[in-house]
Structure formats: C-alpha cells, structure tokens
Scaffold this motif. Structure first.
Motif, short mmCIF file in Angstrom:
data_model
loop_
_atom_site.label_atom_id
_atom_site.label_comp_id
_atom_site.label_asym_id
_atom_site.label_seq_id
_atom_site.Cartn_x
_atom_site.Cartn_y
_atom_site.Cartn_z
N TYR A 1 4.12 2.11 -5.08
CA TYR A 1 5.49 1.69 -4.73
C TYR A 1 6.25 2.85 -4.10
O TYR A 1 6.97 2.67 -3.11
N LEU A 2 6.07 4.03 -4.66
CA LEU A 2 6.75 5.20 -4.08
C LEU A 2 6.33 5.37 -2.62
O LEU A 2 7.16 5.60 -1.74
N ARG A 3 5.03 5.23 -2.38
CA ARG A 3 4.52 5.34 -1.00
C ARG A 3 5.10 4.26 -0.11
O ARG A 3 5.45 4.49 1.04
N THR A 4 5.14 3.03 -0.64
CA THR A 4 5.64 1.89 0.13
C THR A 4 7.08 2.14 0.59
O THR A 4 7.40 1.99 1.78
N TYR A 5 7.93 2.53 -0.34
CA TYR A 5 9.35 2.73 0.02
C TYR A 5 9.50 3.92 0.97
O TYR A 5 10.27 3.86 1.93
N ASP B 1 3.04 13.42 2.69
CA ASP B 1 1.76 12.89 3.17
C ASP B 1 0.60 13.29 2.26
O ASP B 1 -0.53 13.41 2.70
N ARG B 2 0.89 13.50 0.97
CA ARG B 2 -0.18 13.78 0.00
C ARG B 2 -1.20 12.65 0.03
O ARG B 2 -0.81 11.48 0.00
N ALA B 3 -2.46 13.00 0.04
CA ALA B 3 -3.50 11.96 -0.07
C ALA B 3 -3.66 11.71 -1.57
O ALA B 3 -3.85 12.64 -2.33
N VAL B 4 -3.55 10.46 -1.98
CA VAL B 4 -3.67 10.15 -3.40
C VAL B 4 -4.99 9.43 -3.65
O VAL B 4 -5.32 8.47 -2.95
N ASP B 5 -5.75 9.92 -4.64
CA ASP B 5 -6.96 9.21 -5.06
C ASP B 5 -6.56 8.31 -6.22
O ASP B 5 -6.36 8.77 -7.34
N TYR B 6 -6.45 7.01 -5.93
CA TYR B 6 -5.93 6.08 -6.94
C TYR B 6 -6.86 5.90 -8.14
O TYR B 6 -6.45 5.37 -9.16
N ASP B 7 -8.12 6.32 -7.99
CA ASP B 7 -9.03 6.21 -9.14
C ASP B 7 -8.94 7.41 -10.06
O ASP B 7 -9.48 7.40 -11.16
N ASN B 8 -8.27 8.44 -9.59
CA ASN B 8 -8.16 9.67 -10.38
C ASN B 8 -6.96 9.55 -11.33
O ASN B 8 -5.81 9.73 -10.95
N ARG B 9 -7.26 9.22 -12.57
CA ARG B 9 -6.18 8.93 -13.54
C ARG B 9 -5.24 10.09 -13.74
O ARG B 9 -4.02 9.91 -13.81
N ALA B 10 -5.83 11.29 -13.85
CA ALA B 10 -5.00 12.46 -14.13
C ALA B 10 -4.05 12.72 -12.96
O ALA B 10 -2.85 12.99 -13.16
N GLU B 11 -4.56 12.58 -11.76
CA GLU B 11 -3.73 12.83 -10.56
C GLU B 11 -2.59 11.81 -10.47
O GLU B 11 -1.44 12.16 -10.22
N VAL B 12 -2.93 10.54 -10.68
CA VAL B 12 -1.93 9.47 -10.59
C VAL B 12 -0.88 9.66 -11.69
O VAL B 12 0.33 9.54 -11.46
N ALA B 13 -1.35 9.98 -12.90
CA ALA B 13 -0.42 10.18 -14.02
C ALA B 13 0.50 11.37 -13.77
O ALA B 13 1.69 11.34 -14.09
#
Ligand code: P5A
Length: 446
Positions: free
Chosen positions: A181-185, A234-246
């Motif tokens: 959502y943050l990316r979307t907005y 423009d950070r690339a986010v790995d959505y499977d990486n729990r620690a990174e997303v958290a």
C-alpha cells in the motif's frame, strides 16, 4: 485525443452543492455526474483517471504476490447469516429481494463471499499461503453521503483477503499489504500515513488506516512531524523476505501517528513539542488482521501436516480506489484547478494551438501530436476554434501536468513553449526537444 472530438463537459460556474475543492473540480472538469445521492456516473475524463489508479493498484498487488479474481456485487443474504453479520450490519447494508422473494444484498465488502470460495476449493495447508483480491463496486447506504466520490454510497474498492496456516504467516500477509500500500500511494504521488486505528464492523484488533493529510479530511489525526517525511523511494522490496518486510513496517509505524479513535494523549505528549502535529486526514485504505473470525463461523478449515483440521487465519485489506481521486485532488490543486501527479494524469500533456486554422500552427500541432502518440504517449490536443484564454483555462482546470503551446510567433523563431502546470514555469524549445522532454519525464512513471 483531439478535444474537438472528445466529451469534456466542463462547467464555468462553481456548482453550489460542492463543499470541498475536489468535489467542485471533479464536477467542473466534467469528470463525474451525480445520478442520486452518493451515486455517480464516471464521465470520460474521470473514468480515465479511475482506470489509471486501478492499474497502479493491480500492478502493486501482483508485485506483492496477490492474485486477482472478480466476485459479484450482489450477494445472497444466507452467507451473511452464517457469519452473523446480516443482522449486525444494520442500515448501511442495501437489502434487496429477488423475484423469488430471496434475500439478497449489494455487497458492502466481501469477507463472507471469499471465505465461501475458499472453503469450497481449499482443503490442505499445502495450498497456503493464499491472498486473493478484486477491484469491485461496493454499496454502503451511508447516513451522510457527501464530498462527491470521497464518501459515496456506491464506490470502487480494492479488497484483498489473506488465508494462512499460522498467526505468524497471517501477520506477514498483513505486513506485506502495508508495504504494498505504501508503494501504491507513493506511485500516485501521495503521502499516506499508516495509523493505528479501530476495526469497526470488520473485526479483529490489529488494524491500520492509511491517511492522506488534508484540511478537508473527515478524520482528526495526531502525528509526529517526522512521519510524513518517511518514503519508500525506489527500494526494491522482496515480499517473501519476512524480516525485510517487517522492518519496513516498523520504520513506518514506530513514530506516533494515530486517528482520534486510538489517540493517547500521554504518548503524544512524550514527543518533543515542535514535532507534535494535529491535523485532518482522508482515509484511503485500511488493513485488518482478524484471525479466525470468519473461518470459524463459516467452516473454512484446512488439514495440517499432522492431519488435524484447523480454521484458517485471515485478514482483509482495502483501498478506496474511487475515493483516491478526491484525495489526489485535495492534495494537488491551486485556485485554477487540478494539478495531476504524472503517475495518474488522464492525459500525459496538453497541446494548445494558439491560432487554429493557421496552416503553420495547425501543421506544427499535428506534428507534435503524432510524434507524442508514436512515442506511446497519450496527449490531449486542444484543436477547438476558441480564444487562447479559454484554452488555457480548460487546460489549467483539468490539470494535465505539462502543456505545449504552439503559436505563429514562436514558430517564426522555431520554438514552442513547454509549461509545467505545477510551477507555472515555461521554457521555449524546438518541437522535437519538447517531445523528447515529455518522453523523458514519463519514462520514470512507466
Ligand atoms: C478491508 C477490505 C473494509 O471494508 N473489508 C474488505 C475491509 N475496510 S474499510 O476500511 O471499511 O474500507 C476500505 C476502504 O474503502 C474506502 N471507503 C469508501 N470510499 C468511498 N466512499 C465510501 N463510503 C467508503 N467507505 C469506505 C476507504 O478508503 C476505506 O479505507
């Protein structure tokens, strides 16, 4: 598009019923027409922006690994009797009877229906995690529909639902939604702040609302001045990486930011005084974790590796797609009209012909139009036989971020004028350079 052939019913006068600027400009720019209280037709210009917003929402959901589907607007009441919400929802629910006297309703949200789809087709933990979403019209018979599309009765929502085996998995889904959502907005040029909120009729105790700061917002908000400065960039986010997303969620939710429903005066007063901000916000999204609230009552279970049958862990997540148009305009306008961010603009740029009918200017405008279209862009060429002032006023009102002005004087010197709607700054350059500049600007928004 050539304006002479388009359908852009602009209004000269301010419509009396519009109390806030976004509603006023959407009506004046011929974007919407009210058909009944809180129910609107989307005229071509408004429809175009709505589709742009939808497209960004889709792209970011798919990037996060969520799967699109489409559920109907009408739902059988029986599903809602199973969850117990048919009675709870009250007068906000539009109830309908079909010719067989069966109770139906126009969906205000889809937790029950998605749970019904899940229980019909998923049986094993091996099919998890699963997140399904759709973008579909909703109906809520609001007591006070107002502010145009901002608080409508019929409105477009993106709603997503996650199904997970464990609470930890479901909280990862919650975090994934927050980041997407943050990316979307941000892609729309908006700053929307996640704020701890109250869950209302959806349920659960873990929920954040996303608020766009605007003086006309319906919610009172309290926040640390440092929060609106946070950006994903423009950070690339790995959505499977729990620690990174958290970690991203933590970054965006640790500083104080709350709506009046969850405001805590003592915690707020602990912020240095110069950073304490009180303002108003427009809620453009909300995410919920509610565990087994629906899966238990509706029998949505899976068999675990150990062979036990357990109810699935769930959450639901919504974006106010049609409300976003209002929020975008509240955040981007001046006294002449709308100023669309490049990410959502209905047309990439306007072309204003200052002397329609003059062979030279007509040919130069046609050339520019064709070059922009050939570059994959969508220009709006004002080829009407109108005064320059009227053409400028229309362009300013509808808010295209860039305008190319073509007149005999400039052409005599081999130049056109490129003007930024946001800054009002104009630069003279050759027609080729103007096209190249526009192409370059939008390359960053593909
Ligand atoms: C989450 C998705 C839900 O309904 N169920 C499915 C959950 N959440 S919500 O917060 O109630 O709505 C999600 C977003 O929809 C927008 N919205 C509205 N937009 C225009 N007019 C309305 N009357 C309206 N009501 C809700 C908001 O942006 C909200 O965050």
């Amino acid at each position: 598009m050539r304006l002479s052939r388009y359908f852009l019913p602009v209004l000269k006068e301010n419509p009396a019923e519009a109390q806030i600027v976004s509603h006023r400009y959407m009506l004046r720019a011929g974007m919407i027409k009210q058909q009944a209280a809180g129910i609107y037709s989307w005229l071509p210009l408004g429809f175009k922006v709505l589709k742009r917003i939808e497209q960004i929402v889709h792209e970011e959901q798919i990037r996060a690994g969520h799967i699109p589907l489409l559920m109907p607007t009408l739902q059988p009441a029986d599903l809602w009797r199973e969850s117990g919400r048919y009675d709870d929802y009250g007068q906000e629910m539009l109830r309908i009877k079909d010719r067989h006297e069966r109770d139906m309703l126009f969906g205000p949200t889809n937790e029950e229906m998605i749970t019904d789809i899940f229980r019909a087709h998923v049986n094993s933990y091996k099919e998890l995690p699963l997140t399904l979403y759709h973008i579909q019209w909703k109906f809520r018979d609001e007591v006070r529909p107002r502010f145009g599309v901002m608080r409508g009765r019929e409105f477009l929502m993106k709603d997503g639902y996650n199904f997970d085996l464990t609470k930890e998995d479901a909280l990862h889904a919650y975090n994934r939604h927050m980041v997407s959502y943050l990316r979307t907005y941000e892609r729309m040029g908006l700053t929307a702040i996640p704020m701890r909120a109250a869950s209302g009729p959806i349920g659960g105790d873990n929920t954040h609302e996303f608020l766009v700061l605007a003086s006309t917002g319906e919610s009172e908000v309290f926040y640390d001045a440092k929060v609106p400065e946070l950006k994903l960039g423009d950070r690339a986010v790995d959505y499977d990486n729990r620690a990174e997303v958290a970690a991203i969620c933590e970054e965006f939710t640790t500083l104080y930011a709350r709506t009046d429903e969850t405001h805590d005066e003592a915690a707020f007063n602990a912020i240095p005084e110069e950073r304490r901000k009180v303002g108003r916000g427009i809620e453009v999204g909300q995410i919920f974790y509610f565990g087994t609230k629906y899966s238990e009552s509706m029998g949505a279970t899976v068999v675990t590796a150990e062979g036990n049958r357990v109810p699935v862990e769930m959450g639901s997540h919504g974006i106010g797609v049609s409300r976003l148009l209002g929020a975008l305009i509240e955040a981007n306008h001046d006294d002449k009209g709308i100023i669309w961010p490049e990410g959502v603009t209905p047309f990439h740029c306007g072309i204003v012909n200052l002397k329609q009918g003059d062979a030279g200017t007509d040919a130069a405008c046609e050339g520019l139009y064709k070059a922009l279209v050939a570059a994959g862009l969508d220009p709006l060429y004002d080829d009407r036989d109108e005064r320059a002032g009227a053409k400028f006023a229309t362009m300013d009102l509808i808010g295209l971020p860039w305008r190319i002005t073509v007149g005999p004087k400039g052409l005599g010197k081999g130049v056109v004028e490129l003007t930024s709607r946001r800054t009002g700054e104009s630069v003279e350059m050759s027609a080729e350079d103007a096209v190249a500049r526009i192409v370059e600007i939008y390359a960053a928004h593909r």
